[in-house]
Design a protein around this motif. Sequence first.
Motif, short mmCIF file in Angstrom:
data_model
loop_
_atom_site.label_atom_id
_atom_site.label_comp_id
_atom_site.label_asym_id
_atom_site.label_seq_id
_atom_site.Cartn_x
_atom_site.Cartn_y
_atom_site.Cartn_z
N THR A 127 0.76 -1.21 0.01
CA THR A 127 0.16 0.08 0.02
C THR A 127 0.74 1.16 0.18
OG1 THR A 127 -0.19 -0.21 2.18
CG2 THR A 127 -1.88 -1.00 1.21
N GLY A 128 2.15 1.09 -0.56
CA GLY A 128 2.90 2.34 -0.50
C GLY A 128 3.84 2.45 0.61
N GLY A 129 3.87 1.67 1.81
CA GLY A 129 4.75 1.84 2.81
C GLY A 129 5.94 1.29 2.74
N LYS A 130 6.75 1.27 3.90
CA LYS A 130 8.13 0.80 4.13
C LYS A 130 8.21 -0.51 4.51
CE LYS A 130 9.36 4.49 5.91
NZ LYS A 130 10.02 5.45 6.78
N GLY A 131 7.09 -0.99 5.05
CA GLY A 131 7.17 -2.04 6.22
C GLY A 131 7.27 -1.60 7.60
N GLY A 132 7.32 -2.53 8.65
CA GLY A 132 7.59 -1.94 9.83
C GLY A 132 7.30 -3.12 10.97
N VAL A 133 6.99 -2.77 12.06
CA VAL A 133 7.00 -3.83 13.24
C VAL A 133 5.81 -3.52 13.72
CG1 VAL A 133 7.82 -4.86 15.29
CG2 VAL A 133 9.42 -3.95 13.47
N ILE A 134 4.65 -4.59 14.07
CA ILE A 134 3.64 -4.69 15.03
C ILE A 134 4.28 -5.62 16.19
CG2 ILE A 134 1.44 -5.06 15.40
CD1 ILE A 134 0.79 -4.62 12.29
N VAL A 135 4.01 -5.14 17.62
CA VAL A 135 4.08 -5.98 18.87
C VAL A 135 2.89 -6.02 19.20
CG1 VAL A 135 5.56 -6.30 20.82
CG2 VAL A 135 6.39 -5.35 18.79
N ASN A 136 2.25 -7.40 19.42
CA ASN A 136 0.92 -7.42 20.14
C ASN A 136 1.23 -8.04 21.44
OD1 ASN A 136 -0.72 -6.63 17.80
ND2 ASN A 136 -0.73 -8.74 16.93
N VAL A 137 0.78 -7.30 22.38
CA VAL A 137 1.13 -7.69 23.83
C VAL A 137 -0.05 -8.71 24.42
CG1 VAL A 137 1.46 -6.98 26.26
CG2 VAL A 137 2.08 -5.67 24.45
N SER A 138 0.31 -10.11 24.35
CA SER A 138 -0.19 -11.16 25.21
C SER A 138 0.15 -11.23 26.34
CB SER A 138 -0.23 -12.28 24.14
OG SER A 138 -1.08 -13.36 24.69
N SER A 139 0.11 -12.40 26.78
CA SER A 139 0.70 -12.72 28.13
C SER A 139 1.08 -14.20 28.56
CB SER A 139 -0.84 -12.65 29.44
OG SER A 139 -0.52 -12.93 30.40
N ILE A 140 1.66 -14.52 29.39
CA ILE A 140 2.07 -16.06 29.79
C ILE A 140 0.56 -16.89 29.73
CG2 ILE A 140 2.46 -17.21 31.67
CD1 ILE A 140 5.02 -15.99 31.93
N ALA A 141 -0.38 -15.89 30.22
CA ALA A 141 -1.80 -16.56 30.33
C ALA A 141 -2.21 -17.16 29.01
CB ALA A 141 -3.04 -15.60 30.92
N GLY A 142 -1.68 -16.33 27.89
CA GLY A 142 -2.14 -16.96 26.54
C GLY A 142 -1.23 -18.11 25.98
N LEU A 143 -0.48 -18.69 26.81
CA LEU A 143 0.15 -19.82 26.72
C LEU A 143 -0.09 -21.12 27.34
CD1 LEU A 143 3.78 -18.12 26.20
CD2 LEU A 143 2.46 -19.16 24.40
N GLN A 144 -0.89 -20.75 28.45
CA GLN A 144 -1.44 -21.92 29.47
C GLN A 144 -2.73 -21.84 29.86
OE1 GLN A 144 1.73 -21.71 32.32
NE2 GLN A 144 0.99 -19.80 33.06
N ALA A 145 -3.40 -22.65 30.37
CA ALA A 145 -4.73 -22.51 31.08
C ALA A 145 -4.66 -21.89 32.26
CB ALA A 145 -5.41 -24.08 31.03
N ILE A 146 -5.58 -21.01 32.24
CA ILE A 146 -5.79 -20.18 33.65
C ILE A 146 -7.11 -20.43 34.27
CG2 ILE A 146 -5.31 -18.06 34.93
CD1 ILE A 146 -2.80 -19.21 33.65
N PRO A 147 -7.30 -21.25 35.16
CA PRO A 147 -8.87 -21.52 35.37
C PRO A 147 -9.14 -20.33 36.24
CG PRO A 147 -7.35 -22.97 36.66
CD PRO A 147 -6.47 -22.26 35.61
N ASN A 148 -8.44 -19.67 36.86
CA ASN A 148 -8.84 -18.67 37.63
C ASN A 148 -9.60 -17.38 36.86
OD1 ASN A 148 -6.59 -20.12 38.91
ND2 ASN A 148 -7.59 -19.48 40.81
N CYS A 149 -8.99 -17.25 35.69
CA CYS A 149 -9.25 -16.08 34.85
C CYS A 149 -9.51 -16.69 33.36
CB CYS A 149 -8.32 -15.04 34.77
SG CYS A 149 -8.06 -14.25 36.58
N PRO A 150 -10.53 -17.47 33.10
CA PRO A 150 -10.51 -18.07 32.01
C PRO A 150 -10.79 -17.06 30.70
CG PRO A 150 -12.53 -18.41 33.13
CD PRO A 150 -11.70 -17.71 34.29
N ILE A 151 -11.76 -15.93 31.00
CA ILE A 151 -11.74 -15.01 29.89
C ILE A 151 -10.57 -14.48 29.31
CG2 ILE A 151 -13.12 -12.94 29.32
CD1 ILE A 151 -15.03 -15.67 29.85
#
Length: 264
Positions: A127-151
């Motif tokens: 689209t005419g840009g130069k490229g770039g970087v996007i960093v999406n901040v997840s969490s360790i909770a995104g790599l394992q099951a967390i029954p206390n905070c499932p949502i």
Amino acid sequence: MQIKDKKAIVTGAASGLGLAFSKELLRNGAATIILVDIQETEGKAIAEKLNSEFGKKRAIFLHCDVTKNSEFDATFKEAVNILGGLDILINNAGVVNEQNFAKAVEVNVTAVIRGSLLATQQMGKDTGGKGGVIVNVSSIAGLQAIPNCPIYSTTKHAIIGFSRSFSQPYHYQRTGVRILVLCPELTDISVSENSSTNENFQCPDLIEIEKNIHPQRVENVAHGLVYAIRCAQNGSIWVSEEGKPVYEVQLPDTLPAKTKIEDN
């Protein structure tokens, strides 16, 4: 990518990780940071403080509720116009809300996807840009099951799934935009901010989880962010925990081999 002279947008930048990210980017030579947050009073004060420390007009605050699509679109366009382009987007805005799952999804998932698409439209080579970087901040909770905070855990899993899919060669070869994921554990700021009166932290069981965790300083996560921007490969996932340097985790791209069941 070297950070010096780069132009960046950080969402959720008025406090916590977002503030630490903004400081570290400026400390490493970023030209200008647009601080996007719903906390207007705090955001304006933070921008003034950063400009006092790093120089005039290095940090600019824009008020925005990222869950309102038209408002987010308009704010993003304004940010890019102010910057005169875009090199880095940090999708950091997030909430812990087990009582209102719709809000958790809107902030943690929908806004991350929307921000990524908006940034790719601006930075994409197709689209005419130069490229770039996007960093999406997840969490360790995104790599394992967390029954206390499932949502919360579910929304952070979604960020990883989206980022891995959006970083595939099908997209990257066209856009030249690297998509990275940062997965921090709880920080000292997130723990101190957690209370029953804070609408961004609504997880009654989180206090019990915190009893067994020694939270790390936000500055450590910010150092990891800078390392990932400089060195990480497109589509990679980085964990920041225990105050140690970030490390990469690799998830399988294929399903496990099926076990053939023999007929008796």
